[in-house]
Write a protein that holds these residues in place. Sequence first.
Motif, PDB file in Angstrom:
ATOM      1  N   ASP A 190      -3.334 -19.635  -5.853  1.00 52.08           N
ATOM      2  CA  ASP A 190      -2.829 -18.775  -4.774  1.00 52.08           C
ATOM      3  C   ASP A 190      -2.488 -17.382  -5.298  1.00 52.08           C
ATOM      4  O   ASP A 190      -2.727 -16.367  -4.625  1.00 52.08           O
ATOM      5  CB  ASP A 190      -1.594 -19.401  -4.128  1.00 52.08           C
ATOM      6  CG  ASP A 190      -1.937 -20.537  -3.174  1.00 52.08           C
ATOM      7  OD1 ASP A 190      -3.142 -20.804  -2.976  1.00 52.08           O
ATOM      8  OD2 ASP A 190      -1.002 -21.160  -2.628  1.00 52.08           O
ATOM      9  N   ALA A 216      -5.617 -15.523  -5.810  1.00 52.12           N
ATOM     10  CA  ALA A 216      -6.183 -15.091  -4.527  1.00 52.12           C
ATOM     11  C   ALA A 216      -5.606 -13.734  -4.130  1.00 52.12           C
ATOM     12  O   ALA A 216      -6.312 -12.884  -3.566  1.00 52.12           O
ATOM     13  CB  ALA A 216      -5.901 -16.133  -3.453  1.00 52.12           C
ATOM     14  N   ALA A 217      -4.325 -13.516  -4.434  1.00 54.27           N
ATOM     15  CA  ALA A 217      -3.705 -12.219  -4.157  1.00 54.27           C
ATOM     16  C   ALA A 217      -4.315 -11.130  -5.033  1.00 54.27           C
ATOM     17  O   ALA A 217      -4.502  -9.988  -4.589  1.00 54.27           O
ATOM     18  CB  ALA A 217      -2.198 -12.306  -4.383  1.00 54.27           C
ATOM     19  N   PRO A 262     -15.366  -5.778   0.551  1.00 53.60           N
ATOM     20  CA  PRO A 262     -14.836  -6.804   1.452  1.00 53.60           C
ATOM     21  C   PRO A 262     -15.556  -8.140   1.342  1.00 53.60           C
ATOM     22  O   PRO A 262     -14.984  -9.194   1.648  1.00 53.60           O
ATOM     23  CB  PRO A 262     -15.028  -6.188   2.844  1.00 53.60           C
ATOM     24  CG  PRO A 262     -16.101  -5.161   2.671  1.00 53.60           C
ATOM     25  CD  PRO A 262     -15.915  -4.619   1.294  1.00 53.60           C
ATOM     26  N   VAL A 294      -7.419 -11.196  -6.265  1.00 51.42           N
ATOM     27  CA  VAL A 294      -8.774 -10.974  -5.745  1.00 51.42           C
ATOM     28  C   VAL A 294      -8.736 -10.056  -4.519  1.00 51.42           C
ATOM     29  O   VAL A 294      -9.568  -9.163  -4.369  1.00 51.42           O
ATOM     30  CB  VAL A 294      -9.454 -12.312  -5.399  1.00 51.42           C
ATOM     31  CG1 VAL A 294     -10.761 -12.082  -4.631  1.00 51.42           C
ATOM     32  CG2 VAL A 294      -9.732 -13.108  -6.672  1.00 51.42           C
ATOM     33  N   ALA A 295      -7.746 -10.254  -3.659  1.00 50.20           N
ATOM     34  CA  ALA A 295      -7.603  -9.399  -2.470  1.00 50.20           C
ATOM     35  C   ALA A 295      -7.384  -7.939  -2.884  1.00 50.20           C
ATOM     36  O   ALA A 295      -7.928  -7.015  -2.263  1.00 50.20           O
ATOM     37  CB  ALA A 295      -6.441  -9.886  -1.615  1.00 50.20           C
ATOM     38  N   ALA A 296      -6.597  -7.727  -3.946  1.00 47.42           N
ATOM     39  CA  ALA A 296      -6.349  -6.369  -4.430  1.00 47.42           C
ATOM     40  C   ALA A 296      -7.619  -5.755  -5.014  1.00 47.42           C
ATOM     41  O   ALA A 296      -7.872  -4.552  -4.847  1.00 47.42           O
ATOM     42  CB  ALA A 296      -5.237  -6.385  -5.484  1.00 47.42           C
ATOM     43  N   ALA A 332      -0.809  -6.085  -8.587  1.00 45.66           N
ATOM     44  CA  ALA A 332      -0.990  -7.100  -7.540  1.00 45.66           C
ATOM     45  C   ALA A 332      -0.005  -8.248  -7.701  1.00 45.66           C
ATOM     46  O   ALA A 332       0.600  -8.708  -6.721  1.00 45.66           O
ATOM     47  CB  ALA A 332      -2.425  -7.618  -7.566  1.00 45.66           C
ATOM     48  N   LYS A 339     -10.702  -6.493  -4.068  1.00 43.58           N
ATOM     49  CA  LYS A 339     -11.549  -6.166  -2.913  1.00 43.58           C
ATOM     50  C   LYS A 339     -11.171  -4.808  -2.326  1.00 43.58           C
ATOM     51  O   LYS A 339     -12.029  -3.983  -2.009  1.00 43.58           O
ATOM     52  CB  LYS A 339     -11.398  -7.231  -1.826  1.00 43.58           C
ATOM     53  CG  LYS A 339     -12.062  -8.561  -2.127  1.00 43.58           C
ATOM     54  CD  LYS A 339     -11.874  -9.516  -0.954  1.00 43.58           C
ATOM     55  CE  LYS A 339     -12.541 -10.852  -1.198  1.00 43.58           C
ATOM     56  NZ  LYS A 339     -12.354 -11.770  -0.048  1.00 43.58           N
ATOM     57  N   THR A 340      -9.874  -4.576  -2.204  1.00 42.12           N
ATOM     58  CA  THR A 340      -9.397  -3.321  -1.619  1.00 42.12           C
ATOM     59  C   THR A 340      -9.711  -2.134  -2.508  1.00 42.12           C
ATOM     60  O   THR A 340     -10.249  -1.113  -2.043  1.00 42.12           O
ATOM     61  CB  THR A 340      -7.882  -3.401  -1.359  1.00 42.12           C
ATOM     62  OG1 THR A 340      -7.623  -4.457  -0.429  1.00 42.12           O
ATOM     63  CG2 THR A 340      -7.367  -2.091  -0.787  1.00 42.12           C
TER      64      THR A 340
END
Length: 303
Positions: free
Chosen positions: A63, A66-67, A79, A69-71, A248, A73-74
Amino acid sequence: MRLTITLAALAATALSFTASAQELTGTLKKIKETGAIAVGHRDSSIPFSYLDDQQKPVGYAMDICAAVVAAVKTQLNLPNLEVKYTPVTSATRIPLIANGTVDLECGSTTNNLDRQKQVAFTNTHYLTASAFVSKKKNSLLKIDDLKGKTVVSTSGTTNIKQLNDVNTARSLGINVLAAKDHAEAFLMVETDRAVAFVMDDVLLASLVANSKAPADYQLSTEAFSKPEPYGIMLRKDDPDFKKLVDGATAAFYKSPEGVKTYEKWFLQPIPPKGLNLNVPMAPGLRKAFSAPTDAADPDAYGS
């Protein structure tokens, strides 16, 4: 004239994009060029990183990653970034990070000065101490109780080194066995091929809770170490990627989601069997969440 201006603007944009791409280095450059990030996971490090009943990698560390990875992507404007899940073991995790196969190792890896010579770590997400599990019928609670006995630990871990160091320092004559992973090591205790398994206390607690007969086992009352930090691993000497990952994870831990995620995996029923480890957040970890740090020194987390 308008067409000329438009073409000039497009050219400027293209040059800007090219310059931006050229500025990327290390892991970020690799991810941008391939459109993918490789996430290393474990298969039995409950509740940090393990396979559920659908053979999907899940867990507390997953988890957190995952945070991250989201950073990514941004920051890279990707996306549709592909996440490639790659299984690792205690023995392979550091080499796979170092050689570029894996970009983030999301598991239960102790951050220490020796490992920092090979890899880097982001902010601490857990504190654990090295202990041992054994069958209650054998009445083993202290390290000296292991004298002359066969004891197992997992290959490539700090725990097996601690076991060997104590064995030598105290002249205990322990027969030390190395298992390929935590599941194999615990099975050796289950089947009486070893009297004890030395590992991080929380991992031992999860293995016991997930066993066929949890009431048959007990954890030692003496630890091999002070509480030590776990961190997500990444490649060494990659300052831009580390800056992103540190930012992140720090934002995640400081946010309400940080504590909620901890409680999800340590204070609530978890898949696949609905077990509840019931391990409240330690004061040292609360301190680390409020002021994130990648310190390897256990004394840095004193409450």
